[in-house]
Write a protein that holds these residues in place. Sequence first.
Motif, PDB file in Angstrom:
ATOM      1  N   ALA A 151      12.308 -46.877 -88.256  1.00 34.86           N
ATOM      2  CA  ALA A 151      13.698 -46.723 -88.672  1.00 34.86           C
ATOM      3  C   ALA A 151      13.861 -47.039 -90.151  1.00 34.86           C
ATOM      4  O   ALA A 151      14.620 -46.367 -90.859  1.00 34.86           O
ATOM      5  CB  ALA A 151      14.591 -47.636 -87.829  1.00 34.86           C
ATOM      6  N   ALA A 152      13.128 -48.045 -90.645  1.00 34.58           N
ATOM      7  CA  ALA A 152      13.207 -48.388 -92.067  1.00 34.58           C
ATOM      8  C   ALA A 152      12.666 -47.266 -92.932  1.00 34.58           C
ATOM      9  O   ALA A 152      13.198 -46.968 -94.006  1.00 34.58           O
ATOM     10  CB  ALA A 152      12.431 -49.686 -92.325  1.00 34.58           C
ATOM     11  N   ALA A 153      11.600 -46.612 -92.464  1.00 33.43           N
ATOM     12  CA  ALA A 153      11.013 -45.521 -93.243  1.00 33.43           C
ATOM     13  C   ALA A 153      11.926 -44.307 -93.281  1.00 33.43           C
ATOM     14  O   ALA A 153      11.969 -43.571 -94.272  1.00 33.43           O
ATOM     15  CB  ALA A 153       9.653 -45.155 -92.655  1.00 33.43           C
ATOM     16  N   LEU A 154      12.695 -44.068 -92.211  1.00 35.25           N
ATOM     17  CA  LEU A 154      13.544 -42.879 -92.133  1.00 35.25           C
ATOM     18  C   LEU A 154      14.904 -43.082 -92.799  1.00 35.25           C
ATOM     19  O   LEU A 154      15.565 -42.103 -93.173  1.00 35.25           O
ATOM     20  CB  LEU A 154      13.752 -42.503 -90.645  1.00 35.25           C
ATOM     21  CG  LEU A 154      12.508 -41.954 -89.932  1.00 35.25           C
ATOM     22  CD1 LEU A 154      12.755 -41.854 -88.446  1.00 35.25           C
ATOM     23  CD2 LEU A 154      12.135 -40.587 -90.506  1.00 35.25           C
ATOM     24  N   GLY A 155      15.348 -44.334 -92.918  1.00 32.92           N
ATOM     25  CA  GLY A 155      16.653 -44.571 -93.514  1.00 32.92           C
ATOM     26  C   GLY A 155      17.738 -44.694 -92.457  1.00 32.92           C
ATOM     27  O   GLY A 155      17.499 -44.527 -91.250  1.00 32.92           O
ATOM     28  N   GLY A 156      18.964 -44.915 -92.938  1.00 35.26           N
ATOM     29  CA  GLY A 156      20.075 -45.200 -92.034  1.00 35.26           C
ATOM     30  C   GLY A 156      20.552 -44.015 -91.220  1.00 35.26           C
ATOM     31  O   GLY A 156      21.182 -44.196 -90.174  1.00 35.26           O
ATOM     32  N   GLY A 157      20.291 -42.786 -91.639  1.00 38.20           N
ATOM     33  CA  GLY A 157      20.805 -41.617 -90.925  1.00 38.20           C
ATOM     34  C   GLY A 157      19.886 -41.084 -89.846  1.00 38.20           C
ATOM     35  O   GLY A 157      20.162 -39.999 -89.301  1.00 38.20           O
ATOM     36  N   ALA A 158      18.829 -41.783 -89.509  1.00 42.00           N
ATOM     37  CA  ALA A 158      17.870 -41.272 -88.520  1.00 42.00           C
ATOM     38  C   ALA A 158      18.437 -41.339 -87.110  1.00 42.00           C
ATOM     39  O   ALA A 158      19.136 -42.291 -86.750  1.00 42.00           O
ATOM     40  CB  ALA A 158      16.575 -42.090 -88.599  1.00 42.00           C
ATOM     41  N   THR A 159      18.175 -40.296 -86.323  1.00 37.48           N
ATOM     42  CA  THR A 159      18.598 -40.274 -84.923  1.00 37.48           C
ATOM     43  C   THR A 159      17.522 -40.946 -84.071  1.00 37.48           C
ATOM     44  O   THR A 159      16.371 -41.110 -84.512  1.00 37.48           O
ATOM     45  CB  THR A 159      18.789 -38.835 -84.452  1.00 37.48           C
ATOM     46  OG1 THR A 159      17.507 -38.168 -84.481  1.00 37.48           O
ATOM     47  CG2 THR A 159      19.768 -38.089 -85.361  1.00 37.48           C
ATOM     48  N   PRO A 160      17.846 -41.322 -82.821  1.00 41.94           N
ATOM     49  CA  PRO A 160      16.820 -41.901 -81.930  1.00 41.94           C
ATOM     50  C   PRO A 160      15.615 -40.979 -81.759  1.00 41.94           C
ATOM     51  O   PRO A 160      14.478 -41.445 -81.647  1.00 41.94           O
ATOM     52  CB  PRO A 160      17.585 -42.097 -80.623  1.00 41.94           C
ATOM     53  CG  PRO A 160      19.001 -42.299 -81.044  1.00 41.94           C
ATOM     54  CD  PRO A 160      19.195 -41.404 -82.220  1.00 41.94           C
ATOM     55  N   ALA A 161      15.859 -39.649 -81.750  1.00 44.57           N
ATOM     56  CA  ALA A 161      14.736 -38.707 -81.617  1.00 44.57           C
ATOM     57  C   ALA A 161      13.841 -38.768 -82.842  1.00 44.57           C
ATOM     58  O   ALA A 161      12.601 -38.700 -82.735  1.00 44.57           O
ATOM     59  CB  ALA A 161      15.275 -37.295 -81.417  1.00 44.57           C
ATOM     60  N   ASP A 162      14.462 -38.891 -84.032  1.00 46.35           N
ATOM     61  CA  ASP A 162      13.668 -38.999 -85.263  1.00 46.35           C
ATOM     62  C   ASP A 162      12.821 -40.273 -85.244  1.00 46.35           C
ATOM     63  O   ASP A 162      11.654 -40.264 -85.651  1.00 46.35           O
ATOM     64  CB  ASP A 162      14.601 -39.019 -86.480  1.00 46.35           C
ATOM     65  CG  ASP A 162      15.309 -37.694 -86.679  1.00 46.35           C
ATOM     66  OD1 ASP A 162      14.750 -36.662 -86.249  1.00 46.35           O
ATOM     67  OD2 ASP A 162      16.419 -37.700 -87.249  1.00 46.35           O
ATOM     68  N   VAL A 163      13.436 -41.368 -84.806  1.00 46.47           N
ATOM     69  CA  VAL A 163      12.705 -42.640 -84.758  1.00 46.47           C
ATOM     70  C   VAL A 163      11.545 -42.554 -83.771  1.00 46.47           C
ATOM     71  O   VAL A 163      10.429 -43.023 -84.054  1.00 46.47           O
ATOM     72  CB  VAL A 163      13.668 -43.794 -84.368  1.00 46.47           C
ATOM     73  CG1 VAL A 163      12.880 -45.093 -84.182  1.00 46.47           C
ATOM     74  CG2 VAL A 163      14.735 -43.984 -85.440  1.00 46.47           C
ATOM     75  N   ALA A 164      11.791 -41.911 -82.611  1.00 43.68           N
ATOM     76  CA  ALA A 164      10.719 -41.779 -81.619  1.00 43.68           C
ATOM     77  C   ALA A 164       9.582 -40.923 -82.165  1.00 43.68           C
ATOM     78  O   ALA A 164       8.393 -41.224 -81.953  1.00 43.68           O
ATOM     79  CB  ALA A 164      11.289 -41.167 -80.334  1.00 43.68           C
ATOM     80  N   ARG A 165       9.943 -39.846 -82.891  1.00 46.30           N
ATOM     81  CA  ARG A 165       8.905 -38.995 -83.485  1.00 46.30           C
ATOM     82  C   ARG A 165       8.090 -39.765 -84.531  1.00 46.30           C
ATOM     83  O   ARG A 165       6.864 -39.653 -84.583  1.00 46.30           O
ATOM     84  CB  ARG A 165       9.575 -37.781 -84.126  1.00 46.30           C
ATOM     85  CG  ARG A 165       8.595 -36.822 -84.832  1.00 46.30           C
ATOM     86  CD  ARG A 165       9.333 -35.664 -85.447  1.00 46.30           C
ATOM     87  NE  ARG A 165      10.429 -36.078 -86.309  1.00 46.30           N
ATOM     88  CZ  ARG A 165      10.277 -36.569 -87.549  1.00 46.30           C
ATOM     89  NH1 ARG A 165       9.050 -36.705 -88.041  1.00 46.30           N
ATOM     90  NH2 ARG A 165      11.307 -36.932 -88.273  1.00 46.30           N
ATOM     91  N   MET A 166       8.789 -40.590 -85.339  1.00 47.25           N
ATOM     92  CA  MET A 166       8.080 -41.381 -86.348  1.00 47.25           C
ATOM     93  C   MET A 166       7.189 -42.434 -85.694  1.00 47.25           C
ATOM     94  O   MET A 166       6.089 -42.722 -86.180  1.00 47.25           O
ATOM     95  CB  MET A 166       9.099 -42.062 -87.272  1.00 47.25           C
ATOM     96  CG  MET A 166       8.470 -42.863 -88.415  1.00 47.25           C
ATOM     97  SD  MET A 166       7.441 -41.849 -89.513  1.00 47.25           S
ATOM     98  CE  MET A 166       8.715 -40.996 -90.439  1.00 47.25           C
ATOM     99  N   HIS A 167       7.651 -43.006 -84.587  1.00 45.11           N
ATOM    100  CA  HIS A 167       6.823 -43.967 -83.840  1.00 45.11           C
ATOM    101  C   HIS A 167       5.500 -43.305 -83.446  1.00 45.11           C
ATOM    102  O   HIS A 167       4.421 -43.902 -83.609  1.00 45.11           O
ATOM    103  CB  HIS A 167       7.559 -44.422 -82.578  1.00 45.11           C
ATOM    104  CG  HIS A 167       8.364 -45.660 -82.793  1.00 45.11           C
ATOM    105  ND1 HIS A 167       8.491 -46.658 -81.861  1.00 45.11           N
ATOM    106  CD2 HIS A 167       9.103 -46.062 -83.855  1.00 45.11           C
ATOM    107  CE1 HIS A 167       9.264 -47.624 -82.323  1.00 45.11           C
ATOM    108  NE2 HIS A 167       9.661 -47.277 -83.536  1.00 45.11           N
ATOM    109  N   ALA A 168       5.591 -42.100 -82.916  1.00 42.53           N
ATOM    110  CA  ALA A 168       4.373 -41.399 -82.492  1.00 42.53           C
ATOM    111  C   ALA A 168       3.500 -41.058 -83.687  1.00 42.53           C
ATOM    112  O   ALA A 168       2.266 -41.159 -83.640  1.00 42.53           O
ATOM    113  CB  ALA A 168       4.760 -40.134 -81.729  1.00 42.53           C
TER     114      ALA A 168
END
Length: 321
Positions: free
Chosen positions: A42-59
């Motif tokens: 979430a920190a890498a994506l910034g404040g506008g990230a959606t849960p799907a974006d965060v899950a994709r970044m986790h992977a």
Amino acid sequence: MTPAVRLAALAVRRLGGALATLLVGSFVLFAAAEVLPGDAAAAALGGGATPADVARMHAELGLDRPVLVRYGDWIGAAFSGDLGHSLVDRRPVAEIISGPLADTLLLAGVCALLTVVLALAVGIAAGLRPGGLLDRLLSGGAVTLVSVPQFVTAGILTLVFSSWLGVLPAVSLVPFGEPLLAHPEALVLPVAALTLFSASWASRMVRAAVVDAAAAPHVEAARLAGLSPARVVLRHLLPTAAGPCAQVFGWLAGTLVGGTAVVEKVFNYPGLSRELVAAVQHHDAAVLEGIGLLMAAAVVGGLLLADLLAMAVDPRMRTAT
């Protein structure tokens, strides 16, 4: 078994113990980094990230794998010299911390050198006349300095030498791209704040070692044999106190690397503390684990050095271990 072979065997045994300690410490460090509040993805994506974006970044970062699998990969790479990449900006951790690490080592190295000189001078002077006026003055001053928190000492030094006298900078800022050694005045106050504490603490240990050595039977026998006071001190008392003193300084050398954070923060010193705080704020576990592992290695290495120095200068330590 000759003394040299016995010393080498003990050194190998202690080295094995140090590596095992570092391995256990690395697991504790990795587990602690995992439970810190926040999310690196979430920190890498910034404040506008959606849960799907965060899950994709986790992977993408591999954070969805089991903790033990990630620890195995990390520690295996770390022991081969690869500390991984930042989870936030993807830069190699070694690249991020190499510059600040050099500045922290410079600060700790200068402080360690001054600490050894001052602690030996104060500790020996106080220990040779325990209970005397000089001992009371030196011991009282040392206890006072040890009891004052380092950030208070740093603030007093800044007030006196920067605000009142105006002879030293209040912060350790250097122009971009220039080495810290090109501006030695930026080192003075951070070194003074660290050295006043560490030298005061170490002088108490040196004093205790000297007092104990003075009561040793062979030192008393040398004194009763009519040897001059200087010869008793140089030939018998100081060699006896050398083992405990070596352990104190070896331990101190390791802890200074990880003990500069408060002073670095107060003086805005360009050391590891800045990167450490940023890593905690962004939950950048890779950088946090890299810095933590280096600090743990410095402490374990310092303790190992302390043991080896003690065994080298005091033959009794080789048979007691």
